[in-house]
Design a protein around this motif. Structure first.
Motif, PDB file in Angstrom:
ATOM      1  N   PHE A   1     151.018  14.338  73.292  1.00  0.00           N
ATOM      2  CA  PHE A   1     151.986  13.238  73.272  1.00  0.00           C
ATOM      3  C   PHE A   1     152.476  12.975  71.841  1.00  0.00           C
ATOM      4  O   PHE A   1     153.673  12.728  71.618  1.00  0.00           O
ATOM      5  CB  PHE A   1     151.364  11.972  73.864  1.00  0.00           C
ATOM      6  N   ALA A   2     151.550  13.061  70.871  1.00  0.00           N
ATOM      7  CA  ALA A   2     151.941  12.871  69.467  1.00  0.00           C
ATOM      8  C   ALA A   2     152.878  13.993  69.021  1.00  0.00           C
ATOM      9  O   ALA A   2     153.874  13.758  68.318  1.00  0.00           O
ATOM     10  CB  ALA A   2     150.703  12.828  68.579  1.00  0.00           C
ATOM     11  N   GLN A   3     152.561  15.237  69.453  1.00  0.00           N
ATOM     12  CA  GLN A   3     153.403  16.375  69.097  1.00  0.00           C
ATOM     13  C   GLN A   3     154.788  16.234  69.710  1.00  0.00           C
ATOM     14  O   GLN A   3     155.805  16.534  69.079  1.00  0.00           O
ATOM     15  CB  GLN A   3     152.764  17.670  69.589  1.00  0.00           C
ATOM     16  N   GLY A   4     154.854  15.763  70.953  1.00  0.00           N
ATOM     17  CA  GLY A   4     156.142  15.555  71.613  1.00  0.00           C
ATOM     18  C   GLY A   4     156.976  14.512  70.891  1.00  0.00           C
ATOM     19  O   GLY A   4     158.187  14.700  70.691  1.00  0.00           O
ATOM     20  N   ASP A   5     156.336  13.416  70.490  1.00  0.00           N
ATOM     21  CA  ASP A   5     157.064  12.370  69.750  1.00  0.00           C
ATOM     22  C   ASP A   5     157.619  12.921  68.434  1.00  0.00           C
ATOM     23  O   ASP A   5     158.752  12.619  68.052  1.00  0.00           O
ATOM     24  CB  ASP A   5     156.128  11.193  69.451  1.00  0.00           C
ATOM     25  N   GLU A   6     156.800  13.740  67.760  1.00  0.00           N
ATOM     26  CA  GLU A   6     157.239  14.333  66.494  1.00  0.00           C
ATOM     27  C   GLU A   6     158.448  15.244  66.704  1.00  0.00           C
ATOM     28  O   GLU A   6     159.402  15.229  65.919  1.00  0.00           O
ATOM     29  CB  GLU A   6     156.092  15.129  65.867  1.00  0.00           C
ATOM     30  N   LEU A   7     158.413  16.019  67.772  1.00  0.00           N
ATOM     31  CA  LEU A   7     159.514  16.944  68.056  1.00  0.00           C
ATOM     32  C   LEU A   7     160.805  16.196  68.333  1.00  0.00           C
ATOM     33  O   LEU A   7     161.876  16.598  67.872  1.00  0.00           O
ATOM     34  CB  LEU A   7     159.148  17.828  69.250  1.00  0.00           C
ATOM     35  N   VAL A   8     160.714  15.108  69.099  1.00  0.00           N
ATOM     36  CA  VAL A   8     161.914  14.331  69.413  1.00  0.00           C
ATOM     37  C   VAL A   8     162.502  13.725  68.145  1.00  0.00           C
ATOM     38  O   VAL A   8     163.727  13.646  67.983  1.00  0.00           O
ATOM     39  CB  VAL A   8     161.592  13.237  70.451  1.00  0.00           C
ATOM     40  N   LYS A   9     161.626  13.320  67.219  1.00  0.00           N
ATOM     41  CA  LYS A   9     162.116  12.774  65.944  1.00  0.00           C
ATOM     42  C   LYS A   9     162.789  13.854  65.108  1.00  0.00           C
ATOM     43  O   LYS A   9     163.778  13.596  64.432  1.00  0.00           O
ATOM     44  CB  LYS A   9     160.955  12.155  65.165  1.00  0.00           C
ATOM     45  N   LEU A  10     162.229  15.084  65.145  1.00  0.00           N
ATOM     46  CA  LEU A  10     162.818  16.189  64.392  1.00  0.00           C
ATOM     47  C   LEU A  10     164.149  16.622  64.981  1.00  0.00           C
ATOM     48  O   LEU A  10     165.085  16.967  64.256  1.00  0.00           O
ATOM     49  CB  LEU A  10     161.863  17.388  64.383  1.00  0.00           C
ATOM     50  N   ASP A  11     164.218  16.620  66.308  1.00  0.00           N
ATOM     51  CA  ASP A  11     165.417  17.124  66.979  1.00  0.00           C
ATOM     52  C   ASP A  11     165.552  16.404  68.314  1.00  0.00           C
ATOM     53  O   ASP A  11     164.798  16.654  69.256  1.00  0.00           O
ATOM     54  CB  ASP A  11     165.288  18.641  67.205  1.00  0.00           C
ATOM     55  N   THR A  12     166.536  15.501  68.394  1.00  0.00           N
ATOM     56  CA  THR A  12     166.694  14.707  69.618  1.00  0.00           C
ATOM     57  C   THR A  12     167.038  15.565  70.827  1.00  0.00           C
ATOM     58  O   THR A  12     166.791  15.155  71.966  1.00  0.00           O
ATOM     59  CB  THR A  12     167.792  13.647  69.428  1.00  0.00           C
ATOM     60  N   SER A  13     167.581  16.756  70.593  1.00  0.00           N
ATOM     61  CA  SER A  13     167.926  17.628  71.722  1.00  0.00           C
ATOM     62  C   SER A  13     166.675  18.145  72.435  1.00  0.00           C
ATOM     63  O   SER A  13     166.761  18.659  73.554  1.00  0.00           O
ATOM     64  CB  SER A  13     168.771  18.812  71.254  1.00  0.00           C
ATOM     65  N   PHE A  14     165.516  18.016  71.784  1.00  0.00           N
ATOM     66  CA  PHE A  14     164.282  18.439  72.426  1.00  0.00           C
ATOM     67  C   PHE A  14     163.981  17.588  73.648  1.00  0.00           C
ATOM     68  O   PHE A  14     163.312  18.044  74.585  1.00  0.00           O
ATOM     69  CB  PHE A  14     163.114  18.350  71.436  1.00  0.00           C
TER      70      PHE A  14
END
Length: 568
Positions: free
Chosen positions: A326-339
């Motif tokens: 869940f933490a990794q997913g949140d980080e990815l969305v912050k890096l790239d909203t298209s994720f």
């Protein structure tokens, strides 16, 4: 990033008609002009722990090759040309290049092959390892050998000698490649065998042979054999290890496949594409926990790489390390909203549900539906999460909304029946189930639900002793019997038989008290039905069936007596 400098410089070279702004080739190598048919060989700076040692090793080998290789056959690129190109591209001339930059430099200088290696000081001199690499693909490597000698000059002599032998396979390897390209596979295999005969330690010819075997879909055991030969010669051969892993996997030897894949990644641990490919394979062939340390290392070596982070997120989900996922997913969305696509919302919500965080799962699905209205997978996940969170009414409302919007929800009809049942709206479940079956549903689940409802109605009737409850139960089970097969049908028949005994006994008691002919006949009919249904459903509960049969055999004569006494 530095390899991009090479690409940019290569573009300049093309713009100038292929002539690079570097010192004239004629000024080097004793002012000799290379034969246009000669193979162009680059000797790169060797990797070394001591400054300047790698340059010395490369210079010694370059000099030795110039004196020993026929000039019209092999043209060793001058150091002046190499250094000028490196300086123009912003690279230091005394440091060894990374593998991808070595290939870029070789391509830029139009080299056909390049020699690379490592050199370290020892107590008695130096240890030098060398490889011959084909510029067209830096995974095509021929190990030249490892030499413990007194000086880099001695190593250069040994390497040069072995290079002559190793290069004997190259013409045959080209024939193999060309024949395979023309789909002349027998000729390709023959050429590869020729190359191996000329140089028994050949990896390049063997790699071509292995690729032909793959194209021809040779048995996995045969592919494994040639891959083992390649890896025995070159334990770090990327093609060899890839074929080895693939063969082991095809043969069902998963542990060996995992070991081979891990060894494959170790050949170039900073290559993100290789990391991605290997970890995906690891995740698919074995327990994904085997892939976790590999992806963790890859992410550490390539911080912020989105492809690797996405892969790590999926592996964390697979290993059920939900907090990290869940933490990794949140980080990815912050890096790239298209994720934050449908897969992100669906997988995250499903993982939250698997982690028993049903309310959060429903909320995640709702966020996804706000961005992707009507997405079937998210709709299903939201409904099930609400159901498991105990919010059955909200779940039913979400399902009804989706149905009205004509969103195809997986098992939507059965899901609705389940929600109605969980809401204790049994009076709606049976008619709804009848409608679903009438519409063509053939699933066992709906029929099992009907039998379960009939069983619940039986328990209710036994407690209440009300005829209406027994009649509702018999109606449900009779319908279930008529539309079911196999074990489900047997259970319905057993319950009908058991109900006939219990309900018949109640009617018999009432008939005795009221001196009622009608009740006596009804009891008799129920006992007759019980004696028919119980044997049919005996496979469901053999012991209970025999007990009920014993009861009905005792009660049935009493029913006959009452009918005779009260029905005159």
């Amino acid at each position: 990033m530095k390899s991009r400098h090479f690409q940019a410089l290569a573009g300049i070279g093309l713009a100038l008609g292929g002539t690079l702004a570097v010192p004239s080739i004629a000024s080097a190598q004793y002012n000799r002009v290379p034969d246009p048919n000669a193979t162009r060989v680059l000797v790169a700076v060797f990797k070394a722990g001591e400054k300047g040692l790698g340059v010395q090793a490369a210079d010694a080998l370059r000099s030795r090759m110039n004196s020993e290789f026929p000039f019209k056959q092999v043209y060793v690129l001058p150091k002046t040309d190499i250094n000028a190109t490196l300086e123009a591209s912003g690279f230091p001339i005394t440091d060894a290049l990374e593998a991808h930059d070595q290939r870029a430099l070789a391509t830029l200088l139009r080299a056909d092959e390049y020699v690379t290696g490592t050199v370290t000081k020892t107590a008695t001199g130096v240890k030098v390892d060398a490889n011959l690499v084909l510029a067209r693909d830096n995974s095509l490597v021929q190990p030249i050998g490892s030499y413990d000698v007194k000086s880099v000059g001695d190593a250069a002599g040994a390497i040069s000698k072995e290079l002559k032998e190793a290069r004997k396979q190259l013409d045959a390897e080209k024939k193999c490649i060309n024949s395979a390209r023309d789909q002349k596979y027998d000729a390709a295999l023959a050429a590869a065998k020729e190359g191996i005969a000329l140089y028994p330690r050949a990896t390049l010819a063997r790699i071509c042979m292995a690729n032909v075997m793959i194209t021809q879909k040779a048995p996995a055991a045969e592919q494994l054999a040639i891959a083992k030969e390649i890896v025995a010669i070159d334990p770090r051969s990327r093609p060899g290890l890839a074929i080895l892993a693939s063969s082991y996997r095809a043969l069902g030897q998963q542990d060996s496949a995992v070991v081979s894949l891990t060894r494959l990644l170790s050949t170039d641990p900073k290559n993100p594409r290789l990391q991605k490919d290997v970890v995906e394979e690891l995740a698919s062939v074995a327990n994904p926990r085997l892939a976790k340390p590999v992806i963790d290392t890859a992410v550490m070596l390539n911080p912020g790489d989105p492809d690797l982070l996405r892969l790590r997120w999926r592996i964390l989900l697979a290993t059920r390390d939900y907090k990290e996922a869940f933490a990794q997913g949140d980080e990815l969305v912050k890096l790239d909203t298209s994720f934050a696509d449908t897969a992100y919302f669906s997988l995250s919500a499903a993982a939250m549900a698997a982690d028993s965080q049903f309310q959060k799962a429903a909320e995640m699905a709702a966020k996804g539906l706000a961005k992707f209205p009507g997405e079937p997978g998210l709709t299903f996940t939201q409904i099930v999460a609400l159901q498991k969170a105990g919010q059955n009414q909200q779940a039913l409302e979400a399902l009804d909304k989706a149905t009205a919007a004509k969103v195809a929800v997986e098992n939507g009809a059965f899901l609705r029946l389940t929600l109605l049942k969980d809401l204790n709206r049994t009076e709606e479940v049976v008619p709804a189930a009848r409608a679903v079956i009438a519409a063509g549903d053939t699933s066992t689940l709906v029929r099992q639900m009907l039998v379960q409802i009939g069983n619940d109605q039986f328990k209710k009737a036994q407690a209440s002793k009300l005829p209406a409850d027994f009649d509702a139960m018999i109606s449900t089970l009779t319908f279930a019997d008529s539309v079911s097969k196999g074990p489900v049908k047997a259970q319905a028949q057993f319950l009908l038989g058991a109900a006939g005994v219990v309900y018949g006994q109640l009617k018999l008691t009432a008939a005795s008290e009221q001196k009622s002919c009608a009740l006596a006949k009804e009891a008799k009919n129920l006992f007759v039905d019980a004696q028919i249904q119980l044997p049919k459903g005996g496979t469901f509960a053999p012991d209970a069936m025999r007990q009920y049969m014993g009861f009905v055999m005792q009660l049935d004569p009493s029913a006959d007596q009452m009918v005779k006494a009260f029905c005159k």
